[in-house]
Design an enzyme around this catalytic site. Structure first.
Site, PDB file in Angstrom:
ATOM      1  N   GLU A 402     -25.720  18.771  -5.928  1.00  0.00           N
ATOM      2  CA  GLU A 402     -24.750  18.043  -5.105  1.00  0.00           C
ATOM      3  C   GLU A 402     -23.776  19.035  -4.457  1.00  0.00           C
ATOM      4  O   GLU A 402     -23.256  18.774  -3.378  1.00  0.00           O
ATOM      5  CB  GLU A 402     -23.992  17.010  -5.957  1.00  0.00           C
ATOM      6  CG  GLU A 402     -23.436  15.858  -5.153  1.00  0.00           C
ATOM      7  CD  GLU A 402     -22.967  14.689  -6.013  1.00  0.00           C
ATOM      8  OE1 GLU A 402     -23.656  13.659  -6.045  1.00  0.00           O
ATOM      9  OE2 GLU A 402     -21.906  14.800  -6.646  1.00  0.00           O
ATOM     10  N   HIS A 431     -45.791  22.710 -23.421  1.00  0.00           N
ATOM     11  CA  HIS A 431     -46.956  21.831 -23.532  1.00  0.00           C
ATOM     12  C   HIS A 431     -46.964  20.800 -22.412  1.00  0.00           C
ATOM     13  O   HIS A 431     -47.605  19.763 -22.523  1.00  0.00           O
ATOM     14  CB  HIS A 431     -46.965  21.163 -24.910  1.00  0.00           C
ATOM     15  CG  HIS A 431     -46.959  22.183 -26.006  1.00  0.00           C
ATOM     16  ND1 HIS A 431     -48.110  22.758 -26.492  1.00  0.00           N
ATOM     17  CD2 HIS A 431     -45.928  22.774 -26.659  1.00  0.00           C
ATOM     18  CE1 HIS A 431     -47.788  23.648 -27.420  1.00  0.00           C
ATOM     19  NE2 HIS A 431     -46.475  23.681 -27.545  1.00  0.00           N
ATOM     20  N   LYS A 536     -24.904   5.761   0.261  1.00  0.00           N
ATOM     21  CA  LYS A 536     -24.072   4.646  -0.204  1.00  0.00           C
ATOM     22  C   LYS A 536     -23.864   3.649   0.941  1.00  0.00           C
ATOM     23  O   LYS A 536     -23.914   2.441   0.752  1.00  0.00           O
ATOM     24  CB  LYS A 536     -22.709   5.167  -0.665  1.00  0.00           C
ATOM     25  CG  LYS A 536     -22.712   5.790  -2.049  1.00  0.00           C
ATOM     26  CD  LYS A 536     -21.296   6.193  -2.418  1.00  0.00           C
ATOM     27  CE  LYS A 536     -21.246   6.927  -3.737  1.00  0.00           C
ATOM     28  NZ  LYS A 536     -19.935   7.524  -3.995  1.00  0.00           N
TER      29      LYS A 536
HETATM   30  O1  LIG Z   1     -16.752   8.681 -10.236  1.00  0.00           O
HETATM   31  P1  LIG Z   1     -17.230   7.857  -9.106  1.00  0.00           P
HETATM   32  O2  LIG Z   1     -16.228   7.774  -8.005  1.00  0.00           O
HETATM   33  O3  LIG Z   1     -17.652   6.491  -9.578  1.00  0.00           O
HETATM   34  O4  LIG Z   1     -18.478   8.562  -8.469  1.00  0.00           O
HETATM   35  C1  LIG Z   1     -19.643   8.799  -9.200  1.00  0.00           C
HETATM   36  C2  LIG Z   1     -20.474   9.849  -8.529  1.00  0.00           C
HETATM   37  O5  LIG Z   1     -20.795   9.448  -7.220  1.00  0.00           O
HETATM   38  C3  LIG Z   1     -20.728  10.575  -6.349  1.00  0.00           C
HETATM   39  O6  LIG Z   1     -19.603  10.448  -5.575  1.00  0.00           O
HETATM   40  C4  LIG Z   1     -21.891  10.619  -5.444  1.00  0.00           C
HETATM   41  O7  LIG Z   1     -23.072  10.579  -6.164  1.00  0.00           O
HETATM   42  C5  LIG Z   1     -20.617  11.766  -7.270  1.00  0.00           C
HETATM   43  O8  LIG Z   1     -20.080  12.854  -6.649  1.00  0.00           O
HETATM   44  C6  LIG Z   1     -19.815  11.186  -8.361  1.00  0.00           C
HETATM   45  O9  LIG Z   1     -19.850  11.978  -9.503  1.00  0.00           O
END
Ligand SMILES: O=P(O)(O)OC[C@H]1O[C@](O)(CO)[C@@H](O)[C@@H]1O
Length: 587
Positions: A402, A431, A536
């Site tokens: 990330e 394995h 998202k």
């Molecule tokens: O802690 P939050 O805001 O729920 O986000 C969870 C995760 O989602 C992200 O924003 C994107 O995957 C990560 O960087 C983060 O750790």
């Protein structure tokens, strides 16, 4: 092996090597082992190929000009095969942190002196960048925020006294709350002690706590931990079902920096429903860890949850293990969080060293650059030879991918950077996929994590005369590393004495810093995740569309019901039955 080792030690021709060896042994990871067992002898021997072989030096690339070397390396996958030279390289480059009992061996990555020289100006820039970050520079221009996870383990470094105070107060509160829960001062509404933790969170709000629980939780922790880290209904049901009647003595920790992540919100709603169905009051067992005034924070405040802890704007999810996110669950499981912080602080100190070969994070970053040509051309396979470190690769996957997986560099050029990370544990993986690593597509470099202590002291048992189960594990690591090397597969080895809160804190800090430095080397922003935001957003659009489709269907159904009613085909009761049945969107 044992007999060849004794031959080795009695051989007159080897004597000069042995005296060299004993000097080196002082710097060797195994020198802290009290007894010189089969395993410790072979640990020295693994790095003494010179003593085991009289083979003449293989071709050397050291006389080739820089570009040609790179090309040769790319074509042949060249690695130093001359055992004398490999041994000298090991001695020359071995990094050790005495107090932490941590060693880093980069001798099996094929970088050249010329390459190191070429990298020096880049590292000067990277060190300066890191220093600026630690002094409070805005690291994430997208979000206009600082990046200060380093301050969590040494609050004196925080750029303002307000921040320092926030860190200290939060740590004290975490410590005190955990102590009160574990001691039974804070109890479940039934009057019994809390026995279970249900952690609801995803990504950086789950991976650190999962890794640390697996690595460090004692066999009988004061509170056992379970995780909901997805929006899979069956997965959630499973966790709730496993808790059974212990739901009444479960502390639910909801972790979300943003406080609005859908998967976490859904997990919370599902758990709240389970509480209602069990006749329990969720608020009396709920704890929130989130940014102040987030949706989650406001919900917890309005509903009067048992406790709320802040997550700071300047701590990224993937670097939040040393914030309340990681520390609260750890402390509740009886893990010494002050030791974790101390280990991380010691490693931070060591990785501020501007001398490349004395800085383990810089060495890692340099090896990654060499191994992947600075463009992610190879994957990082992480192989801890210790069951308790099983989740380290999964934790690193987010931290590295990330942070480094970016489309554009800081100057706006399209670069599509990143290093793919995967792994599980040794020797189990031998394995599974090691076959491909040794003989198949050459698209990776390995990182071996070695732990010197097999078991707590006093529990050693020899399954064969002079040989423990751990000696086998160690032999598997050495064997796999050699076999890969013989086929020009590069590897890094990180060795720790033991898996302790201190060494785990140190490893987390080591990789956090290595990622930060590497990002500077390749000129990218390690502290944002625009790609995830795109996913998202797309998911939100799909859900919005689903809601619109349901609304339209529902409208059509209402029209149909109304016309059927008006035509006298159905009566009012039937209309209401259909409209308010459980399958209706109106329900
Ligand atoms: O802690 P939050 O805001 O729920 O986000 C969870 C995760 O989602 C992200 O924003 C994107 O995957 C990560 O960087 C983060 O750790």
């Amino acid at each position: 092996m044992a007999s060849s080792l004794s031959n080795l030690y009695s051989s007159t021709t080897l004597k000069p090597k042995i005296s060299y060896l004993s000097n080196i042994t002082k710097n060797n990871p195994i020198s802290n082992r009290k007894s010189l067992s089969f395993r410790s002898i072979s640990s020295v021997a693994r790095n003494v190929p010179a003593a085991l072989s009289t083979s003449s030096s293989s071709s050397s690339i050291n006389n080739l000009p820089s570009l040609q070397k790179k090309k040769k390396r790319a074509v042949d996958g060249f690695l130093e095969k001359d055992p004398h030279a490999l041994w000298a390289r090991y001695v020359d480059w071995l990094y050790q942190h005495k107090e932490l009992g941590l060693y880093l061996d980069v001798s099996r990555i094929g970088f050249t002196e010329e390459f190191v020289k070429e990298m020096e100006p880049k590292f000067l820039k990277a060190f300066k960048h890191m220093e600026d970050l630690e002094n409070g520079a805005i690291a994430n221009p997208d979000e206009g925020r600082m990046v200060g996870h380093y301050w969590l383990r040494n609050s004196n470094l925080a750029p303002t006294s307000i921040l320092k105070n926030q860190i200290d107060v939060t740590l004290d509160r975490v410590w005190e709350f955990a102590h009160d829960v574990v001691s039974g001062k804070i109890r479940a509404p039934t009057g019994e002690r809390f026995t279970q933790i249900l952690s609801v969170g995803i990504g950086g709000s789950a991976l650190g706590p999962q890794f640390v629980a697996e690595a460090l939780a004692p066999d009988n922790p004061p509170l056992k931990i379970r995780f909901i880290d997805n929006t899979d209904p069956a997965g959630i049901d499973h966790q709730v079902a496993q808790l059974g009647s212990e739901l009444a003595s479960t502390l639910v920790i909801v972790i979300s920096k943003s406080g609005g992540t859908p998967e976490t919100r859904n997990g919370l709603l599902e758990v709240q429903k389970a509480f209602r169905e069990a006749g329990l009051i969720f608020a009396k067992q709920g704890v929130a860890i989130t940014q102040e005034n987030s949706l989650l924070d406001n919900t917890a405040r309005i509903e009067g949850w048992l406790a709320r802890f802040p997550m700071f704007d300047w701590v990224g999810g993937r670097t939040s293990e040393m914030s309340a996110v990681g520390l609260l669950p750890a402390a509740l499981q009886g893990i010494d969080i002050k030791e974790m912080l101390a280990g991380a602080a010691q490693m931070d100190e060591a990785t501020r060293n501007p001398v490349l070969r004395s800085n383990p994070a810089a060495l890692l970053a340099m090896c990654w650059y060499w191994a992947t040509d600075g463009v992610g051309s190879k994957d990082m396979v992480v192989l801890p030879y210790k069951d308790s470190l099983l989740l380290f690769s999964r934790y690193l996957q987010q931290l590295v991918m990330e942070s480094l997986g970016k489309e554009f560099d800081l100057d706006g050029n399209k670069v599509n950077q990143g290093i793919a990370v995967y792994g599980n544990k040794g020797s189990t993986d031998q394995h599974a996929y090691i076959q491909q690593l040794r003989e198949g597509v050459h698209n990776f470099f390995a990182t071996f994590i070695e732990v010197l202590r097999d078991r707590p002291p006093g529990h050693d048992w020899e399954l064969e005369p002079g040989v423990t189960c751990g000696d086998y594990l160690f032999g598997m690591l050495q064997g796999t590393r050699s076999a890969l090397y013989a086929n020009n597969r590069e590897s890094i080895s990180v060795t720790v004495q033991e898996v302790t809160p201190r060494s785990v804190g140190a490893m987390v800090a080591l990789y956090e810093r290595a990622v930060g430095l590497y990002a500077s080397l390749v000129n990218i922003n390690a502290y944002h995740q625009p790609g995830v935001e795109a996913g998202k957003k797309a998911a939100a659009e799909v859900l919005a569309l689903q809601k619109r489709v349901l609304a339209v269907l529902n409208e059509a159904r209402c029209v149909f019901l109304a016309s059927s009613f008006l035509l006298g085909e159905i009566d009012r009761n039937s209309v209401n039955y259909v409209r308010y049945s459980k399958n209706s969107p109106n329900y």
